[in-house]
Design an enzyme around this catalytic site. Structure first.
Site, mmCIF file in Angstrom:
data_model
loop_
_atom_site.group_PDB
_atom_site.id
_atom_site.type_symbol
_atom_site.label_atom_id
_atom_site.label_comp_id
_atom_site.label_asym_id
_atom_site.label_seq_id
_atom_site.Cartn_x
_atom_site.Cartn_y
_atom_site.Cartn_z
ATOM 1 N N ARG A 1 -7.195 -0.408 17.268
ATOM 2 C CA ARG A 1 -7.649 -0.115 15.922
ATOM 3 C C ARG A 1 -8.689 -1.182 15.613
ATOM 4 N NH1 ARG A 1 -3.872 0.657 10.608
ATOM 5 N NH2 ARG A 1 -4.509 -1.506 10.257
ATOM 6 N N LYS B 1 0.803 -1.238 0.000
ATOM 7 C CA LYS B 1 0.000 0.000 0.000
ATOM 8 C C LYS B 1 0.828 1.275 0.000
ATOM 9 C CE LYS B 1 -0.620 -0.045 5.015
ATOM 10 N NZ LYS B 1 -1.366 -0.686 6.097
HETATM 11 C C1 LIG Z 1 -0.485 -1.469 6.725
HETATM 12 C C2 LIG Z 1 -0.822 -2.753 7.351
HETATM 13 C C3 LIG Z 1 0.185 -3.707 7.541
HETATM 14 C C4 LIG Z 1 1.644 -3.465 7.217
HETATM 15 O O1 LIG Z 1 2.213 -2.649 8.213
HETATM 16 P P1 LIG Z 1 3.792 -2.343 8.217
HETATM 17 O O2 LIG Z 1 4.014 -1.660 9.507
HETATM 18 O O3 LIG Z 1 4.063 -1.484 7.037
HETATM 19 O O4 LIG Z 1 4.482 -3.651 8.126
HETATM 20 C C5 LIG Z 1 -0.191 -4.929 8.076
HETATM 21 N N1 LIG Z 1 -1.481 -5.174 8.429
HETATM 22 C C6 LIG Z 1 -2.455 -4.265 8.277
HETATM 23 C C7 LIG Z 1 -3.833 -4.600 8.695
HETATM 24 C C8 LIG Z 1 -2.157 -3.023 7.735
HETATM 25 O O5 LIG Z 1 -3.129 -2.129 7.587
#
Ligand SMILES: *Cc1c(COP(=O)(O)O)cnc(C)c1O
Length: 353
Positions: A129, A35
């Site tokens: 979250r 992303k």
């Molecule tokens: C963005 C996201 C990740 C990845 O997080 P990083 O800290 O970039 O490794 C993993 N799981 C969810 C649900 C996310 O939204």
């Protein structure tokens, strides 16, 4: 032409390969998260070639693009909107979920197109979250068992995103116990226990990640080699894969403190200044609309970012008198929020190195 973000794909591959090998030795699948670079096609292709068979993103548009370019299994990270259920079952093979109503909508959408959609139930472990309170997860899983077009892929958690709560053997232990409880109570096997994001990297490296956790979803660690729980960079991983180049549009000797009565700046703040006397000030043509100023580091260590506005970044170049002229390019190494910014900005050109 400028600003440009240059991506060193070779270094990205090296980061990915290194962690993949460690993960595989521990029986764990790394799901790369695309992303922050908007699923840039060349990076997605590289991940696929490196053997990552599942890829994750928070946006349907990006999953669609992954699906068009590779045969990877796609995982939607952000909890689906009910209104996008049709697109979710079309473009995501798996999604993270915590709401019964949404899962019902996915079941209906999947039935219409004759598919089975796979669901990972998210568990709230304290970060506040997304996620279902642990004591309600079993019941949700039981209900999912009654849906014809939904398969329960597993359970998972996400930490260190909102509340800054770091993963430990204790909170991940709750996830692991819950998985065992579900498997016993429902006489099923959960293919996936998804133990989180880049903040779990130190547990993976030092071997303290509970062994039944068999998946991590990694974005930042692959891009920057950062252990996001401690904020520390892990030795041996590249952190200069994403470099922003911006053009110098002004370079002048000026005061370090503004002249006149100080009111608000362009972002509604009252600025304060340190008097450093006369200085050589540069302006590059990129700004807060495109990036995050305090999350970028000039590659020339003698240059300092002193501020900026929507379309400008101001630099202290006093220590580099005579080294640059207007029209030259200044390069910056980007941290996560700045990478996210430049890839989202339509004004920044993206190229592979
Ligand atoms: C963005 C996201 C990740 C990845 O997080 P990083 O800290 O970039 O490794 C993993 N799981 C969810 C649900 C996310 O939204």
């Amino acid at each position: 032409m400028y600003p440009i973000v240059k991506v060193n794909i070779k270094k990205y591959r090296e980061n990915c390969r290194r962690v993949k090998q460690i993960a595989e030795e521990r029986g764990l699948t790394v799901v790369p998260v695309t992303k922050a670079f908007s699923a840039m096609p060349e990076l997605v292709q590289a991940l696929y070639e490196e053997g990552f068979s599942v890829m994750a993103d928070a946006r349907i548009e990006n999953l669609k693009s992954i699906g068009e370019r590779t045969k990877a299994t796609t995982l939607l990270l952000r909890l689906p909107m009910i209104s996008e259920a049709d697109d979710v079952v079309q473009y995501a093979d798996i999604s993270l979920n915590s709401e019964w109503e949404t899962i019902v909508a996915l079941d209906r959408a999947a039935r219409e197109v004759g598919k089975t959609h796979r669901v990972i139930v998210m568990v709230e472990l304290g970060d506040l979250r997304e996620g279902m309170p642990p004591d309600q997860v079993l019941e949700l899983c039981r209900q999912i068992g009654d849906l014809q077009n939904i398969a329960l892929e597993g359970i998972g958690c996400n930490l260190t995103c909102y509340g800054g709560v770091i993963p430990t053997q204790e909170n991940l232990g709750v996830l692991v116990e819950l998985a065992e409880e579900i498997e016993q109570a429902l006489s099923i096997r959960l293919p996936v226990i998804s133990g989180g994001n880049s903040s779990a990297i130190s547990l993976l490296m030092d071997g303290t990640l509970p062994s039944s956790i068999n998946q991590l979803r990694l974005g930042e660690f692959l891009m920057l080699g950062n252990d996001t729980a401690s904020g520390e960079h892990v030795k041996g991983y590249h952190n200069d894969i994403f470099v922003l180049e911006a053009a110098l549009i002004e370079l002048k000797e000026k005061d370090s403190v503004p002249t006149g009565i100080i009111g608000f700046d362009a972002f509604g703040q009252v600025p304060t200044f340190e008097d450093r006397g006369r200085m050589l000030r540069g302006i590059v043509a990129v700004g807060k609309q495109d990036t995050v100023l305090d999350k970028m580091v000039p590659l020339d260590p003698e240059i300092e970012i002193i501020g900026g506005s929507s379309d400008h970044i101001l630099l202290d170049m006093t220590a580099r008198r005579g080294a640059y002229k207007v029209g030259d390019v200044i390069s910056f190494r980007l941290e996560y929020p700045a990478i996210l910014g430049v890839f989202t900005s339509k004004y920044v050109k993206k190229i592979i190195e």
